[in-house]
Design an enzyme around this catalytic site. Sequence first.
Site, PDB file in Angstrom:
ATOM      1  N   THR A  83       0.828  -1.194   0.000  1.00  0.00           N
ATOM      2  CA  THR A  83       0.000   0.000   0.000  1.00  0.00           C
ATOM      3  C   THR A  83       0.873   1.258   0.000  1.00  0.00           C
ATOM      4  OG1 THR A  83      -1.570  -1.217   1.342  1.00  0.00           O
ATOM      5  CG2 THR A  83      -1.847   1.160   1.251  1.00  0.00           C
ATOM      6  N   GLU A  84       0.645   2.134  -0.964  1.00  0.00           N
ATOM      7  CA  GLU A  84       1.351   3.421  -1.046  1.00  0.00           C
ATOM      8  C   GLU A  84       2.868   3.249  -1.066  1.00  0.00           C
ATOM      9  OE1 GLU A  84      -0.521   6.014  -1.491  1.00  0.00           O
ATOM     10  OE2 GLU A  84      -2.466   5.372  -0.745  1.00  0.00           O
ATOM     11  N   LEU A  85       3.321   2.111  -1.578  1.00  0.00           N
ATOM     12  CA  LEU A  85       4.749   1.771  -1.640  1.00  0.00           C
ATOM     13  C   LEU A  85       5.442   1.834  -0.277  1.00  0.00           C
ATOM     14  CD1 LEU A  85       6.051   3.270  -5.011  1.00  0.00           C
ATOM     15  CD2 LEU A  85       4.866   1.128  -4.573  1.00  0.00           C
TER      16      LEU A  85
END
Lengths: 431, 431
Positions: free
Chosen positions: A145-147
């Site tokens: 998630t979101e890197l």
Amino acid sequence: MKSICLYFQVHQPLRLRRYRFFDIGNDHYYYDDFTNESIMQKIVKECYLPANEILLKQIKANHNQFKVTFSITGVVLDQFEQYAPEVIDSFKQLADTGCVEFLAETYSHSLAALKDQDEFKAQVKAHSKRIKQLFGQKPKVFRNTELIYSDEIGKNVASMGYKGMLTEGAKHILGWKSTNYLYCNAINPKLKLLMRNYTLSDDIAFRFSEQGWNEWPLTTEKFVSWMNKMDEKEEIINIFMDYETIGEHQKKESGIFDFLDNLPAAVLNTKNYKFTTPSEAIKEYQPIAVAHVPNTISWADEERDLSAWLGNSLQDEAFTKLNALRDDVLAINDKHINKDWNYLQSSDHFYYMCTKFFSDGDVHSYFNPYNSPYDAFINFMNVLSDFKIRVDKLKDAKESQSVQDELIKKDDLIEQYKKEINKLKKQIVQE
Amino acid sequence: MKVLMFGWEFPPHISGGLGTACYGLTKGLSKIDDLDIVFVVPKAYGDEDQSKMQLVGANSTHIKQVQEHIRLFKSKHTYLEVESELIPYNDPDEYYTFRDSELYDNKKLFKVNKEGKLEFSGKYGANLIEEIYKYAYVASTVSMDNEHDVIHAHDWLCYPAGIAAKEVSGKPLVVHVHATDFDRSGGSVNPKVFEIEKKGMDAADKIIAVSNLTRNIVIEKYGQNPDKVETVYNAVEPVTIEQKKAIKKGVTEKVVTFLGRITMQKGPEYFVEAANEVLKRTDNVRFVMAGSGDMLEKMVARAAQLGIADRFHFTGFLKGDDVFKMFEMSDVYVMPSVSEPFGISPLEAMQSNVPVIISKQSGVSEILTHAVKVDYWDIDALADAIYGIIKYDSLSGIFKEKGKEEVDNLKWTNAAIHVHQVYNSAINTFL
């Protein structure tokens, strides 16, 4: 020959409805169907369908030399299924070309990697199962998630069997080092890392239509000329962005579709570059160094850290109180509870509670259904309270059921012993 | 006897206790023989209950005077020409859009619409001072058009109107102090508001205060002659049976409620802290903070910080039926006001069979026997009282029963008789 890896993140939050105190205990439906559907329909029309069409056309036109990578969250897949099943079909068509890779992530775009390893694994497994079922691929590379990434998270991902992972090429991590190589995890070097080239990625994602930018307008020729300026030895350019960039963040009028349409041919014509997917890249290249990321990073905001989701007292309270319910949710294992549990995990809820508006307010207010972070918090906590009431009720029912079962078992046993005793007594009498 | 009464709001268009009190009082007065009321508000909407009196909207009064008259009026009432951003009672919904820079400028004349009427918003928002000023001007016209024996002005917003009317008709003026700026501001009064309040009280022949607490402030802070100031307690409208619909309480825990503007005056922070103390000792309770105001966000953050947000809920501003619903769901009502001239809401709670805890710094504490009274700052005592009522059914039972009995005996007719006596004495001293 150098590679370019084009990756898109597909996600839409499942927004909660205005859930008031009076609803707690009375109404167990939490989602704003109207808003979710209308926003979904809008983005489907402006982004997903036309963009997929261009990608499909270009893959065919370039004889499978053009390759794309997607990560599609379970939450958005569920919404496609409900509101726009044609989008799933169009992704299936892309999958069928063999030029599209689908990555693994958490089902609900959650922050589970930061909290609970078992939960994290379970969510990733659920997502992979869904991807396999829809697109016939078992994801081999992971994107969180979101890197969101740290050495620790990387280690856990490696232990789940993934060979590669995507993350942000954050300046404070890489320092003078280039994003344009493969790196590896500091604890388990078997996990290879693809670092986002934030300059080139954000040129498209954020600056494309910004007329005050001195490079505006951005054409494919200009973009390719920048790519050609890269150092000889550099190997891979990672262009990672939200898929909604195409047609939604950057509107159709900005020429973003033409840019996408022309990019494959322009890149391939250079003869220096080929398109690649993360799985191909980690096979082809060797890591150049270890990436030390002791503190967690992400691709969000100027800080590239977690502060958009966690850190203020509202976010921490909501996140802690939600996760405290995990054991009970697992024990109950109820279909409806599991579903809501998954949706409540979504990082978006915490994103809306972010109070650092000043520098990145634009992105934060995008599609934000709340007036203020306080408003978001109040609403989420009300929903959570109702959820907890349901969990507690089912848990009690389950517990009393198991006590009942136990009692019945005991009764049977007593009955059995009685019989035996009687039998023995008779034997004694006979003797 | 004919009474010309000036108010600022009237049900159903109210934002606080003032309108409710005015309505109750006029209803009570209407039961007195030989007493007619003309009630003037800045803006009449047309859907007000006019069975008990004649309601005149200043927005529907024809302006007959020539411009000369306006100039004369202005020269006489120069103290009204104040330029400041005032916060009288903040209308919670308008709180955020409060400031308005172009309050006055150098406008010498008012804008009159086609029919020769002034326009009023009837709100507490921007342009308040202009509204007060316009209102006072119209008051002189109303005073000329409606024959009367006594003038009654409610709260500081209407004092200038009362003075203007008195100057035209020469009849005695009674001002009704529902609150002073000392209550609203916690001591640091706005000098402009103070001036208007003082001029009103100075010009009055009789002053009605809603409690001895307020009467003392009027005498000490505004230097009024004690003989001139009478205490008349407010009462509460009886609840009709049809209103008592069955409300489904969704939560099984006890509900402790705070209902009011979330401002410094109402002491919300003491409620939050007390909630934290109670939650340390028992699980079987939820706290609700209903209302809106400039301290709302601070309270949300504090609840999150204390880690009690899953048990501490916020509802936002409640209107009409929702207030009633809230009382029906409550097991304890808490009013920890730092300074409360009267405070009608505990009476409403008691009508709904809810035990109440009120601060000793409230006017209503002077007349209630069957309520717990604590110092607003004494968090331990407050927590103790809450715990006792939710834990011991016998205690809450007695408060419910006796409290209901007590509040049912507080009737507006009694207050009205008292007010009538004040009218008589005003007329007599005036002659």
